[in-house]
Design a protein around this motif. Structure first.
Motif, PDB file in Angstrom:
ATOM      1  N   THR A  71       0.821  -1.218   0.000  1.00  0.00           N
ATOM      2  CA  THR A  71       0.000   0.000   0.000  1.00  0.00           C
ATOM      3  C   THR A  71       0.854   1.267   0.000  1.00  0.00           C
ATOM      4  N   GLU A  72       1.930   1.266   0.773  1.00  0.00           N
ATOM      5  CA  GLU A  72       2.738   2.487   0.891  1.00  0.00           C
ATOM      6  C   GLU A  72       3.501   2.807  -0.389  1.00  0.00           C
ATOM      7  N   LYS A  73       3.510   1.873  -1.342  1.00  0.00           N
ATOM      8  CA  LYS A  73       4.180   2.154  -2.620  1.00  0.00           C
ATOM      9  C   LYS A  73       3.238   2.758  -3.664  1.00  0.00           C
ATOM     10  N   GLU A  92      -9.949   4.332   4.841  1.00  0.00           N
ATOM     11  CA  GLU A  92      -9.023   3.316   5.343  1.00  0.00           C
ATOM     12  C   GLU A  92      -7.710   3.356   4.546  1.00  0.00           C
ATOM     13  N   LEU A  93      -7.811   3.630   3.248  1.00  0.00           N
ATOM     14  CA  LEU A  93      -6.608   3.752   2.425  1.00  0.00           C
ATOM     15  C   LEU A  93      -5.725   4.894   2.930  1.00  0.00           C
ATOM     16  N   VAL A  94      -6.343   6.023   3.255  1.00  0.00           N
ATOM     17  CA  VAL A  94      -5.575   7.180   3.742  1.00  0.00           C
ATOM     18  C   VAL A  94      -5.014   6.896   5.138  1.00  0.00           C
ATOM     19  N   ARG A  95      -5.774   6.183   5.955  1.00  0.00           N
ATOM     20  CA  ARG A  95      -5.256   5.833   7.289  1.00  0.00           C
ATOM     21  C   ARG A  95      -4.026   4.936   7.158  1.00  0.00           C
ATOM     22  N   ARG A  96      -4.069   4.024   6.189  1.00  0.00           N
ATOM     23  CA  ARG A  96      -2.918   3.131   6.012  1.00  0.00           C
ATOM     24  C   ARG A  96      -1.739   3.843   5.352  1.00  0.00           C
ATOM     25  N   HIS A  97      -2.048   4.876   4.570  1.00  0.00           N
ATOM     26  CA  HIS A  97      -1.009   5.536   3.780  1.00  0.00           C
ATOM     27  C   HIS A  97      -1.333   7.039   3.712  1.00  0.00           C
ATOM     28  N   PRO A  98      -1.065   7.780   4.808  1.00  0.00           N
ATOM     29  CA  PRO A  98      -1.488   9.196   4.890  1.00  0.00           C
ATOM     30  C   PRO A  98      -0.866  10.089   3.821  1.00  0.00           C
ATOM     31  N   GLU A  99       0.224   9.655   3.200  1.00  0.00           N
ATOM     32  CA  GLU A  99       0.888  10.510   2.198  1.00  0.00           C
ATOM     33  C   GLU A  99       0.282  10.357   0.809  1.00  0.00           C
ATOM     34  N   ILE A 100      -0.644   9.482   0.632  1.00  0.00           N
ATOM     35  CA  ILE A 100      -1.169   9.238  -0.718  1.00  0.00           C
ATOM     36  C   ILE A 100      -1.854  10.512  -1.247  1.00  0.00           C
ATOM     37  N   GLU A 101      -1.596  10.812  -2.516  1.00  0.00           N
ATOM     38  CA  GLU A 101      -2.160  12.016  -3.145  1.00  0.00           C
ATOM     39  C   GLU A 101      -3.499  11.637  -3.801  1.00  0.00           C
ATOM     40  N   ASP A 117     -13.574  12.574   7.420  1.00  0.00           N
ATOM     41  CA  ASP A 117     -13.171  13.569   8.404  1.00  0.00           C
ATOM     42  C   ASP A 117     -11.743  13.337   8.885  1.00  0.00           C
ATOM     43  N   ILE A 118     -10.833  13.154   7.952  1.00  0.00           N
ATOM     44  CA  ILE A 118      -9.405  13.100   8.296  1.00  0.00           C
ATOM     45  C   ILE A 118      -8.675  13.896   7.216  1.00  0.00           C
ATOM     46  N   PRO A 119      -7.435  14.368   7.491  1.00  0.00           N
ATOM     47  CA  PRO A 119      -6.719  15.170   6.486  1.00  0.00           C
ATOM     48  C   PRO A 119      -6.498  14.383   5.192  1.00  0.00           C
ATOM     49  N   LEU A 120      -6.761  15.056   4.072  1.00  0.00           N
ATOM     50  CA  LEU A 120      -6.588  14.435   2.756  1.00  0.00           C
ATOM     51  C   LEU A 120      -5.688  15.326   1.918  1.00  0.00           C
ATOM     52  N   LYS A 121      -4.794  14.718   1.158  1.00  0.00           N
ATOM     53  CA  LYS A 121      -3.909  15.493   0.267  1.00  0.00           C
ATOM     54  C   LYS A 121      -4.544  15.532  -1.118  1.00  0.00           C
TER      55      LYS A 121
END
Ligand code: FEO
Length: 400
Positions: A71-73, A92-101, A117-121
């Motif tokens: 996931t982090e790749k 859940e994807l963003v929770r697992r990988h917060p840097e995803i654009e 309701d969590i930070p999204l890039k």
């Protein structure tokens, strides 16, 4: 349990199947379930996801993803549309990988911030913007209101694949993945258009025109089989179904419910008034008219006339049922008129007028109602009511 499938080198279907679903979104019956299609595209430099799946299938979705790549790749996710059947696993994807654009339209950006309701890039894309993944390009084609304001397509030119979001899809789950593997689902394709896309015919025509000249080898919608054999037909079918009605002069549709014949007498007089102005009048009796017939006529009518009695202080259920179809079609015109006979109250005319104005109809004449059997002067008033609406239609037509 679904398994990912490589649809061409480096491009994967990562969706899930729900063959047991009987009613989609608690609204639309399905004969054979549905699929929530999602995709993964690997370039030499970056890896992108296109959409996710409904939240209840998140575990299955991440099992599929992680069988292909950690996931982090994953560098980015394209959100073609924010409805929860496609963004349910995004949080859940963003929770697992917060840097995803995240790449999406302006409307989708707004919706995502209310859905998650969590930070999204997020990055807002414009028509024709591209992302270079390294040997593979994602090009964005905005398709607003197919069927939400946030919608876009994503095109992969190197493989001639159109990721078309909900458009060209079907609620149908076959054993295979492609259209040539699953048997006939033409009924589901048509039903999907009728129930989800039909109110947006003008927007469909705009979107179809944007992809009409693109080379497209494969259409990958968000639901149902991938269109390999029928890629062009999937798009051409929408062009046909969304075509504007033929211009055959002014036309009015009268929907009539008349338990004792009095409201029908009024409708006949209104018709005479309309015909004096060259308006063709189609009258459907609501006790026998089919939904499909009403929908087709609504899309060809310049004016909608509702002839309703009042029963128990209300318009009767067949009237409300017919009016509920207005939000499922693209009406040709939005001019309306309401009239009817009543016994000891007469609320229905005003109630139906309120409904029509709520749906942005223009009512050139205030509705009329008469008690029990219309008198000769009442009939004359109905004919004049028809004349006034006919004159309004003619004037409106001349004004262009
Ligand atoms: Fe399949 Fe509009 O979501």
């Amino acid at each position: 349990m679904s398994q990912g499938r490589e649809i061409c080198p480096g491009v994967y279907w990562t969706g899930v199947k729900n063959p047991d679903l009987q009613v989609f979104d608690e609204l639309f019956p399905t004969r054979q379930g549905t699929t929530y299609n999602a995709y993964l595209v690997k370039g030499k430099d970056k890896t992108a996801l296109i959409d996710t799946v409904k939240e209840e299938f998140s575990d299955e979705y991440f099992d599929i993803l992680t069988s292909i790549i950690a996931t982090e790749k994953i560098d980015l996710v394209v959100v073609n549309h924010t409805e929860p059947d496609h963004t349910g696993a995004l949080e859940e994807l963003v929770r697992r990988h917060p840097e995803i654009e995240i790449y999406c339209t302006r409307a989708a950006d707004n919706f995502l911030k209310q859905l998650i309701d969590i930070p999204l890039k997020t990055h807002v894309v414009a028509e024709g913007d591209e992302i270079d993944l390294g040997g593979r390009t994602l090009r964005f084609i905005l398709a607003p209101n197919l069927h939400w304001p946030d919608t876009m397509f994503t095109y992969l030119p190197e493989e001639e694949i159109l990721f078309s979001c909900d458009a060209f899809g079907a609620h149908f789950c076959g054993d295979g993945l492609y259209d040539d593997e699953v048997g006939d689902f033409s009924g589901e394709y048509r039903f999907y258009f009728d129930t989800i896309m039909r109110p947006f015919k003008e927007k469909i025509r705009e979107a179809v025109s944007k992809v009409a000249s693109l080379p497209i080898r494969l259409v990958c919608p968000s639901h149902g089989p991938l269109r390999r054999q029928g890629a062009r037909e999937a798009i051409d079918g929408y062009a046909r179904m969304a075509a504007p009605p033929a211009d055959e002069g002014l036309r009015a549709l009268t929907l009539t419910l008349s338990p004792h014949g009095n409201t029908r007498t009024m409708a006949a007089a209104v018709r005479r008034g309309l015909e004096e102005f060259g308006v063709k009048v189609v009258e459907l009796a609501l006790y026998e008219a089919e939904e499909g017939e009403i929908r087709d006529e609504l899309e060809q009518a310049d004016a909608l006339l509702v002839a309703t009695p009042t029963i128990n202080r209300d318009a009767p259920p067949p009237v409300w049922k017919a009016l509920s179809l207005l939000s499922t079609v693209t009406p040709k015109g939005k001019v309306g008129g309401v009239f009817g006979s009543y016994g000891w109250s007469g609320e229905a005319v005003k109630q139906v007028e309120d409904r029509l104005t709520g749906l942005k109809y223009t009512l050139p004449e205030e509705g009329i109602h008469f008690r029990f059997k219309p008198t000769e002067s009442d009939v004359q008033a109905c004919q004049e009511f028809g004349r006034k609406i006919g004159r309004y239609l003619v004037d409106q037509s001349k004004a262009g």
